[in-house]
Structure formats: structure tokens, C-alpha cells
Design a protein around this motif. Structure first.
Motif, mmCIF file in Angstrom:
data_model
loop_
_atom_site.group_PDB
_atom_site.id
_atom_site.type_symbol
_atom_site.label_atom_id
_atom_site.label_comp_id
_atom_site.label_asym_id
_atom_site.label_seq_id
_atom_site.Cartn_x
_atom_site.Cartn_y
_atom_site.Cartn_z
ATOM 1 N N ASP A 105 53.154 51.485 36.208
ATOM 2 C CA ASP A 105 52.907 52.229 35.234
ATOM 3 C C ASP A 105 51.167 52.354 35.011
ATOM 4 N N GLY A 106 50.589 51.757 36.057
ATOM 5 C CA GLY A 106 48.888 51.899 36.058
ATOM 6 C C GLY A 106 48.370 50.554 35.446
ATOM 7 N N THR A 107 49.205 49.657 34.716
ATOM 8 C CA THR A 107 48.649 48.536 34.089
ATOM 9 C C THR A 107 48.061 47.716 35.173
ATOM 10 N N PHE A 108 46.852 47.081 35.000
ATOM 11 C CA PHE A 108 46.053 46.189 35.782
ATOM 12 C C PHE A 108 46.319 44.809 35.386
ATOM 13 N N VAL A 109 46.972 44.053 36.360
ATOM 14 C CA VAL A 109 47.172 42.761 36.070
ATOM 15 C C VAL A 109 46.501 41.696 36.879
ATOM 16 N N ILE A 110 45.918 40.732 36.156
ATOM 17 C CA ILE A 110 45.162 39.725 37.063
ATOM 18 C C ILE A 110 45.779 38.283 36.729
ATOM 19 N N SER A 111 46.201 37.652 37.984
ATOM 20 C CA SER A 111 46.794 36.533 38.045
ATOM 21 C C SER A 111 46.285 35.577 39.001
ATOM 22 N N ALA A 112 46.640 34.311 39.217
ATOM 23 C CA ALA A 112 46.057 33.309 40.032
ATOM 24 C C ALA A 112 46.443 33.684 41.715
ATOM 25 N N ALA A 113 45.474 33.515 42.224
ATOM 26 C CA ALA A 113 45.493 33.800 43.636
ATOM 27 C C ALA A 113 46.478 32.664 44.599
ATOM 28 N N PRO A 114 46.902 32.675 45.399
ATOM 29 C CA PRO A 114 47.801 31.623 46.018
ATOM 30 C C PRO A 114 46.699 30.588 46.512
ATOM 31 N N PRO A 115 46.683 29.417 46.557
ATOM 32 C CA PRO A 115 45.838 28.213 46.953
ATOM 33 C C PRO A 115 45.438 28.356 48.346
ATOM 34 N N ARG A 116 44.224 28.193 48.652
ATOM 35 C CA ARG A 116 43.714 28.285 50.295
ATOM 36 C C ARG A 116 43.087 26.862 50.367
ATOM 37 N N ASP A 117 43.006 26.342 51.436
ATOM 38 C CA ASP A 117 41.989 25.077 51.918
ATOM 39 C C ASP A 117 40.816 25.360 51.919
ATOM 40 N N ILE A 163 36.512 41.405 39.899
ATOM 41 C CA ILE A 163 37.180 40.292 39.943
ATOM 42 C C ILE A 163 37.217 39.390 40.997
ATOM 43 N N ARG A 164 37.365 39.944 42.071
ATOM 44 C CA ARG A 164 37.264 39.129 43.593
ATOM 45 C C ARG A 164 35.951 38.496 43.526
ATOM 46 N N ARG A 165 34.859 39.148 43.456
ATOM 47 C CA ARG A 165 33.521 38.549 43.522
ATOM 48 C C ARG A 165 33.092 37.824 42.453
ATOM 49 N N ILE A 166 33.341 37.833 41.290
ATOM 50 C CA ILE A 166 32.798 36.930 39.985
ATOM 51 C C ILE A 166 33.561 35.568 40.215
ATOM 52 N N PHE A 167 34.886 35.743 40.662
ATOM 53 C CA PHE A 167 35.553 34.584 40.601
ATOM 54 C C PHE A 167 36.160 34.004 41.896
ATOM 55 N N CYS A 168 35.297 34.547 42.777
ATOM 56 C CA CYS A 168 35.368 33.702 44.234
ATOM 57 C C CYS A 168 36.727 33.884 44.689
ATOM 58 N N SER A 169 37.467 34.756 44.566
ATOM 59 C CA SER A 169 38.686 35.323 45.245
ATOM 60 C C SER A 169 39.657 34.280 44.626
ATOM 61 N N ARG A 170 39.473 33.304 43.687
ATOM 62 C CA ARG A 170 40.379 32.462 42.878
ATOM 63 C C ARG A 170 41.502 33.552 42.140
ATOM 64 N N LEU A 171 41.146 34.473 41.766
ATOM 65 C CA LEU A 171 41.874 35.550 41.165
ATOM 66 C C LEU A 171 42.333 36.755 41.830
ATOM 67 N N GLU A 172 43.475 37.276 41.610
ATOM 68 C CA GLU A 172 43.851 38.551 42.542
ATOM 69 C C GLU A 172 44.284 39.595 41.236
ATOM 70 N N THR A 173 44.148 40.797 41.702
ATOM 71 C CA THR A 173 44.483 41.854 41.013
ATOM 72 C C THR A 173 45.543 42.634 41.635
ATOM 73 N N THR A 174 46.549 43.256 40.844
ATOM 74 C CA THR A 174 47.560 44.213 41.225
ATOM 75 C C THR A 174 47.423 45.422 40.174
ATOM 76 N N THR A 175 47.944 46.549 40.396
ATOM 77 C CA THR A 175 48.298 47.544 39.669
ATOM 78 C C THR A 175 49.731 47.849 39.725
ATOM 79 N N GLU A 176 50.324 47.625 38.533
ATOM 80 C CA GLU A 176 51.722 48.154 38.329
ATOM 81 C C GLU A 176 52.195 49.623 38.524
ATOM 82 N N PRO A 223 49.824 31.529 33.715
ATOM 83 C CA PRO A 223 50.095 32.953 33.239
ATOM 84 C C PRO A 223 49.284 34.088 34.154
ATOM 85 N N SER A 224 49.610 35.341 33.709
ATOM 86 C CA SER A 224 48.649 36.234 34.176
ATOM 87 C C SER A 224 48.337 37.130 32.850
ATOM 88 N N VAL A 225 47.216 38.043 33.111
ATOM 89 C CA VAL A 225 46.569 38.743 32.033
ATOM 90 C C VAL A 225 46.779 40.206 32.735
#
Length: 778
Positions: free
Chosen positions: A237-249, A222-235, A202-204
Motif C-alpha cells: 500500500d506504499g507504507t514505509f516500514v523501518i525495522s531492525a536489520a538482522p545482526p551482523r558480525d 536511514i541506512r546512512r544515519i543509522f549505520c545499516s542497523r535499521l532496514e527499510t521496506t515499502t509495503e 517493534p517496527s515503525v
């Protein structure tokens, strides 16, 4: 031999003393006791060829706090060990290199973490269920824990790093408690099943952020606290969306050449060590700060942007400073350190939660040896006692009165065209002319490059630079020019690469893309040009302010609001004091050129009543660096900003019109204290005979002496001694004339120039800089 090795080796061949010339530029009057009145201007000298005194006059460095105090002559930097610089940490402690060893505890943890990274994965342990929706959970003993500290995750999962109370409060302030709970629950799901695709999670969503700076802060948080495991985007309408970042090695160190390594254990593995940033002490002799960092970065396969430091240090000197690097192991750096070139050492490793930034220091301590000193009334024969008496009086005056806090000549470069001249063109939006000045070269250097029999003493790198730039200017052949141009000339190289880019048909398609070419130049170099212009204006204004009013505090003088809270009631909002102890304090505005986006300061003018109250001294007075977000003095000094900047020398610019569409040359300005005052000054007068005699011990020498009976073998000791001491085999057995040396120790705040402090102490033309017998040719 590489270009860099050649650069280091050449100055050792032949040396000369560069004694300041007595020439003066036209239409400039400087009243100092050391200057004759009848001198003719040099009309054809380039900036690089001008004498020290001419350069000072050109840079606006003209006045003295106490012009009548006796000065003395001396040779500066005859040996690079004559100029020692040690950072003063924000705590006030003077930094010294103490050890090259990796601490045992850090070493053991490093090895264990490296082994875990290479193993099949972390040990699986059960987790306490039912905590996803709670911001605070309980452990097995019923004790409350911070968010994310519930314990190990399920099979194959990464352990959730603890989120500190401070970070929890920050998330609450940005998103509210409900959204923060949802974000941390999403984070646990990402760690619990790291192989899951982001679309399966899910996304928040949170409310929109109306303020741009708050939105930027939310992204970074968000990037610092969650070690880049979560990513953020702005829709839209200005809504702020937090979702899982693509998996990395994340199981192996080094996700790529430009990525810092990870431990495969998330943030917790680094927290166990002390933090994600490895701090270390860099000791260097006769080298640039970035020269050493470039090498370390290349060995780690990191980009240099992952390194941080409080400030660059002089090249021809022995310097000690702290450096940080993101997610690197101390053991690995210790291994790399063994291959560093002679004169560079790193040690005193410590993991910290934050990296270093420019300005993260209280200042620098300088230990300066001035050789072959002569003092007034002692021209025939130097005597130690007489020199001590004169120096004692001069130092007492210097400690009390301070010195005009000029920007030193280092700020204006050493090329044929000074850096401030390039800055003027950028501020005039004449980008083509700015590029032409950057790519300018000396005809003498070109002639020396083209004539193999030339005896002109110009360095190999500068001749190669002139030849390469001549090829580009006359043929537009980027490949031929770059094949000759030494790599260290980054600005010239990047400009030629950009302008010389060809399409498949061989056509130059960027030949007139001047802004693109300048944007290809490293940002710190781009900013250097416009900052040099600000420094030029400030120097000229400071000289005028001192000549008109001296130590008197007058109506319209500016003082920093935050420094005088008890005196400033009713005069604007209170601001926090800069913990780094910076003398230059810049507003933190999103489109300021080269600003640090943290604390900022405001200034206010003194009323007639304030100026006469006795509450303020000249050491409280600041002058603005020109910009659109500063207050100018509402008196004749404010008028002089307009007068000077509107002149030919000032670029015909308007101090109230410093905004530009290109943000890198849009100057918001800042403030700088009119006077500097050393925090601590000590001196010693010594007699010596041999030119190679060293007056003070470096950190490395002290460390060698302490360790020689423990870990250093005799050949290592000999090698260290050879690096520091030069053996003079000429004239052995001949009687030598005794000379006087002055060893001066002083502490200065950050951004203050030791050369400007010496200038006040020694007076005009008396600081004689010992330099290689090679013209720069630039």
C-alpha cells in the motif's frame, strides 16, 4: 613477469617519435595555415593506425580560436616526467604530496580502536533512563543534547553515535518529528541489545512517499544515519516500514571480501577520527589510477566500489590526486603502501565524513615540458631569446582568447574501432554489432601472435588479445580464449564469459543474450561508449558554431540560467551552482546514463535583444550534448544537430529521440562551454643537451630532498633517483647540440583537455607525441 609488469616494461625497450602524417579524410575541409591543400585520403587505415591529425579531423576537432597566431613544434611526453598533473581541490588549493607518515594522533586512535575491537567488548557504563521517547535529552549537567547523544548504553551495548543537527532536521523533513522520535528509540533498542532478533523488536511505520526520488532518499538516509542497523521496506500500500536489520558480525574488520571494515564501535568510533572515509593522496608515475586502486583494494580485501576519486588521470604522466576509501585505517594503508610498485606512493591521510565522487575538484594544474621546440623563423638554429619572444606573444593570445573546448582524442579510445562507433550501435539498439566491434582485433596483431619470428612491433598484451578473440570468434571456446586473454581487457573478458556460459550438457545457453553480455561489462566502460558518441556530436557542432559565428554572440545561443541570475529574471527557476566547478553540468534525472544525482543546470536561448545587449560574451555560450532533457539552440546550429546526427557519420539518429528502454544507453544530455580559458598560464624557456635531463621536480623528488636527512637512507634515495632519472652512458665526452625546451604551467577546469589547449597554442600537427615503438595492434 606479470602482464602488468610486461606492459610497463616493454615501452622502455625502444622508443620512437610519432610525427603526424599529412593525410586527410575525404570530404573534410580544414582551413589551417599548417595544412597543404592537395592530399589524398587514406582509405584502408583503421582508427588505431590513423595519424594524429587524421584522428583529430575524424573526431570533429578542426577549428582554432586564433588560426593566424604563430605556433611552434615540440615533443610531448618524451619522458613521463614531462607531464605533471596535480588536482586543484574545490577550495582552489593545488594538491601536492606532503608526507607518507600517518599523523600521530590518528595513529594512536587507530591503535586504541583496534585494541578495543579485539577485546571482549566495550566497557559497560550506566545510561540515563527515560529518554527513549524524547528527541532531545539532557545530560548529567542538565544541558540539551542532540538525538542519540545521551551517553553510553547498558551492559554489552554499543554506544549510540551522535546524530547531527543537520541529520535530525533531514529526518524531520522526511518523516516528521513523531516518527523520527520512534525511529531513534528503535535504534537505541537495537544498540542496547545487539544480540536480539529483529522479530523481537517493534517496527515503525510512516506515511507513503508519493515521489520515487523522495522514497529513494528516505531509504538511503536511514541506512546512512543509522549505520545499516535499521532496514527499510515499502509495503504494497506504499507504507514505509523501518525495522531492525538482522545482526551482523560487527566486532571484526572485514565482513567479507566486498565489505569495508568496521571498528566494532559504530559510527562514533569513526567520528572520533573525523569520519568514516579515509582520504589520502595518491602519487603515481606512468600508471593508471585504477591500476593502483585495484592493488590496494586487493590487499584490503575490499571491492573497488568502496573507493572514490574525483577523476582518473593520464597514464603516461606523473599525477597527484585525492582518493577516499570507506572505513579503512590509515595505519593499514601505510603498511600496504610499503609494498606498492615503484612509482606509486600514498600519504597525507585524513578522515572525513564524506567520500569523494567524480567531479569533486575545481580542476587540474598541468606542468608540461615540451622538448626539442622549434619556433617560426628559427628553423636553422634554436635560440632561447627568440623562442621566448614568440612564446610570449602566443601565450598572451591564448590567455585572452582561450581555445575551443573540444573533447580530446582520449575520449575516443585507441582500439581499431573507436569507442564512439560502439556507442552508435548501442544507441541504434544493435547490440550484436556493438559486441562485434568490442571484440574486434587487428589482423596484423593476430599475424604477429601466430608467427613467432615476426618482427612486427606490437605489444605482448595486444597480440595475446588478438589471439584470444580469434579463438573465440572461430571456435566459441570461452575457456581457451580466456586462458590467453590478459586480465586487463575487462570488457572483452566479461562478454566472452557471459556468451560462453554452458549448461550441464555443455550447451551454450547465452550465445545470443547480447544485452546480458553488455551488462556484464563494468558500467563505467559501458557508459564510455555512448558518452564518446555524445562527444563526437559536440565536437562537430562546436566546430560549425565557431566557423559560422566565431566570437559573436547571436540570437538562439544557449547560456546557463544559474550563471546569470542577475540577468535571468523571469527566465525559469534558479538553480544552485555546482560547487565542484564542473564545466559539464548534467541534469540529475533518475534514468540518465552515468549522471551524478545532485545539482543540475538548465540553459535558455538568448533573444535578439539579449544577444545585442552586451551582457553576454562567447565564454558564456554552451552547447548541449545530445539527449532528451536538453534545450537545443533555436537557430541554424540547432538544425545542424539534426543534420549531423541524421548522417551516416552521425549514426542516422534523431537528437530529439534519445530515450531508450535500457537506461544505460538512455541519454538525458548535458551542457558544455563552447570555449575554455585557462585560469593561470606561465611558461619558461630552457636550454638542454641530454635527452634524459629533467626540467622540473616532481612531488616525490621534493619530498625525498626534504626527508633525506631525516628518515630516508641513502639506498632509498638512490632507488628514488633511479625511478625518476635514466642514465645515459652512450656518447659520454662528446659535444652535444643545445636544444630548446618549453616548460608550460597552466590550470584548467575539470573535464577540459590539456591536449586541446596545447593544440590551440601550438597549432595543427605541431604537438608531436612521443610514444612506444609498438603498434597497438588493436
Amino acid at each position: 613477469m606479470s602482464d602488468r609488469e610486461d606492459q610497463d616494461a616493454q615501452p622502455r625497450k625502444r622508443m620512437r617519435l610519432s610525427t603526424p602524417d599529412t593525410g586527410e579524410q575525404a570530404a573534410v575541409t580544414v582551413s589551417t595555415p599548417a595544412e597543404p591543400a592537395d592530399r589524398s585520403p587514406k582509405t584502408t587505415a583503421t582508427y588505431a593506425q590513423e595519424s594524429q591529425l587524421e584522428k583529430e579531423i575524424r573526431a570533429g576537432i578542426t577549428a582554432y580560436v586564433n588560426p593566424h597566431a604563430p605556433g611552434f613544434t615540440g615533443i610531448l611526453k618524451q619522458r613521463y616526467t614531462d607531464f605533471l598533473v596535480n588536482e586543484i581541490l574545490p577550495s582552489g588549493q593545488v594538491l601536492h604530496l606532503e608526507s607518507l607518515d600517518v599523523p600521530q594522533q590518528t595513529q594512536n586512535t587507530d591503535r586504541r580502536k583496534a585494541a578495543e575491537t579485539e577485546s571482549t567488548g566495550p566497557v559497560e557504563q550506566p545510561t540515563k533512563p527515560g529518554t527513549d521517547s524524547e528527541a532531545v535529552s539532557e545530560n548529567g549537567n542538565g544541558d540539551a543534547q542532540p538525538i542519540g547523544a545521551e551517553g553510553p548504553e547498558k551492559n554489552g551495548a554499543e554506544q549510540s553515535p551522535e546524530i547531527t543537527l543537520e541529520d535530525t532536521q533531514l529526518l524531520h523533513s522526511l518523516f516528521g518529528e513523531t516518527t523520527t522520535t520512534a525511529i531513534t528509540a528503535l535504534y537505541r533498542q537495537v544498540l542496547g541489545k545487539p544480540g536480539r532478533k529483529p522479530r523481537d523488536l517493534p517496527s515503525v511505520k510512516s506515511d507513503a512517499f508519493a515521489d520515487k526520488e523522495q522514497r529513494t532518499s528516505a531509504h538511503q538516509t536511514i541506512r546512512r544515519i543509522f549505520c545499516s542497523r535499521l532496514e527499510t521496506t515499502t509495503e504494497n500500500d506504499g507504507t514505509f516500514v523501518i525495522s531492525a536489520a538482522p545482526p551482523r558480525d560487527r566486532g571484526r574488520r572485514g565482513g567479507g571480501r566486498n565489505q569495508p571494515g568496521t571498528r566494532g564501535k559504530g559510527k562514533l568510533g569513526w567520528d572520533e577520527l573525523g569520519g568514516e572515509y579515509l582520504h589520502f593522496t595518491l602519487y603515481k608515475e606512468n600508471k593508471d589510477t585504477m591500476e593502483v586502486i585495484y592493488y590496494i583494494a586487493s590487499q584490503l580485501k575490499y571491492a573497488t566500489k568502496h573507493f572514490g576519486f574525483a577523476g582518473t588521470k593520464d597514464r603516461r604522466a606523473v599525477t597527484v590526486q585525492r582518493v577516499s576509501v570507506h572505513r579503512a585505517r590509515a595505519e593499514e594503508l601505510a603498511r600496504i603502501a610499503k609494498n606498492l610498485r615503484a612509482g606509486s606512493k600514498i600519504g597525507d591521510y585524513k578522515y572525513e565524513p564524506r567520500g569523494l565522487e567524480l567531479g569533486d575538484l575545481a580542476g587540474n594544474e598541468f606542468v608540461i615540458t615540451l622538448r626539442d621546440c622549434r619556433v617560426p623563423g628559427d628553423e636553422a638554429a634554436a635560440t632561447r631569446e627568440h623562442a621566448w619572444n614568440v612564446l610570449n606573444n602566443a601565450v598572451a593570445s591564448f590567455k585572452t582568447g582561450g581555445y575551443i573546448n573540444y573533447y580530446g582524442l582520449q575520449r575516443f579510445g585507441s582500439f581499431a574501432t573507436s569507442t564512439d562507433a560502439i556507442g552508435v550501435k548501442l544507441l541504434q539498439s544493435d547490440l550484436k554489432s556493438a559486441i562485434d566491434l568490442i571484440l574486434d582485433y587487428s589482423p596484423a596483431a593476430l599475424a604477429a601472435a601466430q608467427d613467432t619470428s615476426s618482427e612486427e612491433l606490437i605489444s605482448h598484451d595486444d597480440k595475446a588479445r588478438a589471439e584470444a578473440l580469434h579463438i573465440w570468434r572461430t571456435t566459441s571456446d570461452a575457456s581457451a580464449a580466456l586462458a590467453i586473454l590478459p586480465r586487463k581487457f575487462a570488457a572483452e573478458s566479461n562478454i566472452i564469459k557471459h556468451l560462453g556460459f554452458k549448461d550441464r550438457k555443455g550447451q551454450l545457453i547465452r550465445r545470443t543474450d547480447y544485452q546480458g553480455a553488455l551488462q556484464a561489462v563494468p558500467r563505467n566502460l559501458r557508459l564510455m561508449y555512448v558518452h564518446a558518441y555524445q562527444s563526437l556530436v559536440w565536437n562537430n557542432v562546436a566546430g560549425r558554431r565557431w566557423e559560422r559565428f566565431g566570437q559573436e554572440v547571436v540570437e538562439g545561443d544557449l547560456v546557463l540560467v544559474h550563471e546569470h541570475r542577475d540577468k535571468e529574471e523571469g527566465h525559469g527557476e534558479e538553480e544552485e551552482v555546482d560547487q565542484a566547478g564542473e564545466v559539464i553540468i548534467r541534469p540529475a534525472v533518475h534514468d540518465q546514463a552515468g549522471s551524478r544525482h545532485d545539482e543540475f543546470a538548465r540553459a535558455r536561448p538568448l533573444s535578439k535583444q539579449d544577444a545585442e545587449s552586451g551582457k553576454y560574451t562567447v565564454f558564456d555560450v554552451v552547447l548541449p550534448l545530445p539527449g532528451w532533457d536538453v534545450e537545443y539552440p533555436p537557430n541554424e546550429i540547432g538544425g545542424f544537430y539534426k543534420e549531423f546526427m541524421a548522417s551516416e557519420r552521425g549514426g542516422r539518429l534523431d537528437p530529439n529521440d534519445m530515450r531508450r528502454k535500457w537506461k544505460d544507453v538512455s541519454l538525458s544530455g548535458g551542457y558544455r562551454k563552447l570555449l575554455g580559458r585557462p585560469g593561470k598560464v606561465e611558461f619558461e624557456v630552457k636550454e638542454y643537451e641530454k635527452e634524459e635531463e629533467q626540467m622540473v621536480e616532481t612531488d616525490w623528488e621534493r619530498l625525498v630532498k626534504r626527508k633525506e636527512s631525516e628518515v630516508f637512507h641513502s639506498n632509498e634515495i638512490s632507488k628514488a633517483a633511479e625511478q625518476i632519472m635514466e642514465v645515459d652512458t652512450e656518447g659520454e665526452g662528446k659535444p652535444r647540440e643545445k636544444k630548446i625546451a618549453v616548460v608550460l604551467k597552466m590550470q584548467l577546469a575539470s573535464s577540459q583537455y590539456a591536449t586541446m589547449a596545447l593544440r590551440e597554442l601550438m597549432k595543427a600537427g605541431n604537438v608531436q607525441t612521443y610514444k612506444p615503438d609498438f603498434g597497438s595492434g588493436r
